[in-house]
Design a protein around this motif. Structure first.
Motif, short mmCIF file in Angstrom:
data_model
loop_
_atom_site.label_atom_id
_atom_site.label_comp_id
_atom_site.label_asym_id
_atom_site.label_seq_id
_atom_site.Cartn_x
_atom_site.Cartn_y
_atom_site.Cartn_z
N LEU A 30 -8.13 -6.72 -5.88
CA LEU A 30 -7.91 -5.97 -7.11
C LEU A 30 -9.22 -5.72 -7.85
CD1 LEU A 30 -4.73 -7.81 -8.50
CD2 LEU A 30 -4.82 -5.70 -7.16
N ASP A 31 -10.31 -6.29 -7.31
CA ASP A 31 -11.62 -6.07 -7.93
C ASP A 31 -12.17 -4.69 -7.59
OD1 ASP A 31 -11.83 -8.44 -9.26
OD2 ASP A 31 -13.08 -9.44 -7.76
N ASP A 32 -11.87 -4.22 -6.38
CA ASP A 32 -12.43 -2.97 -5.90
C ASP A 32 -11.32 -2.07 -5.36
OD1 ASP A 32 -15.34 -3.72 -6.09
OD2 ASP A 32 -14.67 -5.28 -4.70
N TYR A 33 -11.55 -0.78 -5.48
CA TYR A 33 -10.61 0.18 -4.91
C TYR A 33 -10.79 0.23 -3.39
CZ TYR A 33 -9.97 1.88 -9.68
OH TYR A 33 -9.69 1.97 -11.02
N THR A 34 -9.69 0.39 -2.68
CA THR A 34 -9.71 0.60 -1.23
C THR A 34 -9.29 2.04 -0.98
OG1 THR A 34 -9.13 -1.72 -0.81
CG2 THR A 34 -8.77 -0.15 0.98
N ASP A 35 -10.22 2.84 -0.49
CA ASP A 35 -9.97 4.27 -0.30
C ASP A 35 -9.45 4.89 -1.59
OD1 ASP A 35 -10.74 4.09 2.35
OD2 ASP A 35 -8.71 3.66 3.05
N GLY A 36 -10.04 4.48 -2.71
CA GLY A 36 -9.71 5.06 -4.00
C GLY A 36 -8.42 4.58 -4.62
N ASP A 37 -7.86 3.50 -4.12
CA ASP A 37 -6.56 3.05 -4.62
C ASP A 37 -6.53 1.53 -4.71
OD1 ASP A 37 -4.04 3.35 -5.60
OD2 ASP A 37 -3.11 3.95 -3.72
N LEU A 38 -5.57 1.03 -5.50
CA LEU A 38 -5.27 -0.40 -5.58
C LEU A 38 -3.88 -0.63 -5.00
CD1 LEU A 38 -6.45 -1.39 -9.19
CD2 LEU A 38 -7.51 -2.04 -7.03
N GLY A 44 0.78 1.10 -10.60
CA GLY A 44 1.48 2.23 -10.00
C GLY A 44 1.24 3.49 -10.81
N ASP A 45 2.02 4.53 -10.51
CA ASP A 45 1.85 5.83 -11.17
C ASP A 45 2.94 6.15 -12.17
OD1 ASP A 45 -0.46 6.39 -9.70
OD2 ASP A 45 0.68 7.23 -8.03
N SER A 46 3.93 5.27 -12.33
CA SER A 46 5.06 5.57 -13.21
C SER A 46 4.71 5.25 -14.66
CB SER A 46 6.28 4.76 -12.79
OG SER A 46 6.06 3.38 -13.06
N ASP A 47 5.61 5.66 -15.57
CA ASP A 47 5.42 5.34 -16.98
C ASP A 47 5.46 3.84 -17.24
OD1 ASP A 47 5.17 8.00 -17.73
OD2 ASP A 47 7.31 8.25 -18.10
N TRP A 70 0.85 -1.18 0.00
CA TRP A 70 0.00 0.00 0.00
C TRP A 70 0.89 1.23 0.00
CZ3 TRP A 70 -4.72 -0.54 -1.40
CH2 TRP A 70 -5.46 -1.68 -1.04
N MET A 71 0.53 2.22 -0.80
CA MET A 71 1.31 3.45 -0.88
C MET A 71 0.45 4.67 -0.63
SD MET A 71 4.48 2.67 -1.47
CE MET A 71 5.21 4.16 -2.14
N ARG A 72 -0.62 4.50 0.16
CA ARG A 72 -1.46 5.65 0.49
C ARG A 72 -0.70 6.57 1.43
NH1 ARG A 72 -5.34 1.39 1.02
NH2 ARG A 72 -5.32 1.59 3.29
N SER A 73 -1.11 7.83 1.46
CA SER A 73 -0.38 8.82 2.25
C SER A 73 -0.30 8.46 3.72
CB SER A 73 -1.03 10.20 2.09
OG SER A 73 -2.40 10.17 2.51
N ASP A 74 -1.34 7.75 4.22
CA ASP A 74 -1.36 7.39 5.64
C ASP A 74 -1.05 5.92 5.88
OD1 ASP A 74 -3.64 6.47 4.43
OD2 ASP A 74 -4.93 6.82 6.17
N ASN A 75 -0.63 5.23 4.84
CA ASN A 75 -0.48 3.77 5.00
C ASN A 75 0.53 3.25 3.99
OD1 ASN A 75 -0.79 1.09 5.55
ND2 ASN A 75 -2.91 0.94 4.90
N HIS A 76 1.81 3.26 4.35
CA HIS A 76 2.87 2.69 3.51
C HIS A 76 3.29 1.37 4.15
CE1 HIS A 76 4.34 6.51 1.25
NE2 HIS A 76 3.04 6.56 1.49
N ALA A 129 -12.18 -2.96 -10.86
CA ALA A 129 -11.06 -2.02 -10.93
C ALA A 129 -9.93 -2.59 -11.77
CB ALA A 129 -10.57 -1.70 -9.51
N PHE A 130 -9.68 -3.89 -11.64
CA PHE A 130 -8.57 -4.50 -12.37
C PHE A 130 -8.83 -4.53 -13.86
CE2 PHE A 130 -5.75 -8.18 -13.47
CZ PHE A 130 -4.56 -7.61 -13.04
N SER A 131 -10.10 -4.59 -14.27
CA SER A 131 -10.41 -4.61 -15.70
C SER A 131 -9.96 -3.31 -16.37
CB SER A 131 -11.91 -4.83 -15.94
OG SER A 131 -12.67 -3.70 -15.53
N ARG A 132 -9.91 -2.22 -15.63
CA ARG A 132 -9.41 -0.96 -16.18
C ARG A 132 -7.90 -1.00 -16.34
NH1 ARG A 132 -13.26 0.31 -12.26
NH2 ARG A 132 -15.16 1.27 -13.09
#
Length: 210
Positions: A88-96, A184-187, A70-76, A138-141
């Motif tokens: 991976l089916d659903d977002y947890t607090d808006g994230d995977l 993730g958020d990288s290229d 997890w790489m959320r701001s309050d939970n690494h 969520a994973f289908s996206r």
């Protein structure tokens, strides 16, 4: 009595999952990196993958999970699938969860292939329908578009000579075997077939680059 105890203890020990059953065999190379780069450390396979919740279509299954966290701001924190579950089916607090997933299986897919110069990948393939993960998850996206990480060859993609220096789109049929998914958020994020073979590419159309 002593012999009976030893036999029972041996049977109980044999029935427990061992740490070795979580280890991975040789995994496919990751095509988004150079050919001599193996999968990243922290990969698990086997029975612990039941704790990674994702609804896939019948063609593919999870073969490995690597460096999930997890790489959320309050939970690494690292996700240990031996003791934790993750979806991976659903977002947890808006994230995977971040990390890498290996999907094993093979399929022949038809869809839209685009060539567009860019740091995040030049060749993108969007298969028709949702042939990898169940629609709406969520994973289908994440796997709705595949990045084809191989040096670009106009001949391989049957590109007309008038388009060789242009960006284009076309209808393609591709054989795909195993898919590495980087979340993730990288290229580097995206879904990459570990192996693919072009069956056909037709109806090329020029499109703006960028």
């Amino acid at each position: 009595m002593k012999i009976t105890f030893v036999v029972v203890l041996s049977l109980l020990t044999a029935s427990l999952p061992s740490s070795a059953s979580n280890s991975c065999p040789a995994l496919p190379l990751q095509p988004q990196y150079s050919a001599d780069v193996p999968p990243r450390e922290g990969c698990v396979c086997g029975y612990v993958l039941k704790n990674l919740i994702v609804t896939l279509n019948k063609t593919f299954k999870i073969g490995a999970a690597c460096s999930l966290r997890w790489m959320r701001s309050d939970n690494h924190r690292t996700i240990d699938l031996k003791i934790n579950t993750a979806s991976l089916d659903d977002y947890t607090d808006g994230d995977l969860p971040r990390g890498q997933i290996l999907l094993t299986g093979k399929s022949t897919l038809t869809g839209r292939l685009t060539y567009n110069l860019g740091v995040a990948g030049d060749l993108r393939f969007a298969p028709d329908g949702n042939p990898i993960a169940t629609s709406g998850t969520a994973f289908s996206r994440v796997v709705g578009e595949l990045k084809l990480a191989r040096p670009y060859s106009p001949a391989e993609f049957e590109v007309p000579s008038s388009f060789e220096d242009s960006c284009w789109s076309a209808t393609a049929t591709i054989n795909v075997k195993d898919i590495w998914v980087t979340i993730g958020d990288s290229d580097e994020a995206g879904a990459y077939p570990a192996q693919y073979r072009i069956v056909s590419v037709i109806n090329h159309k020029a499109q703006p680059c960028g």
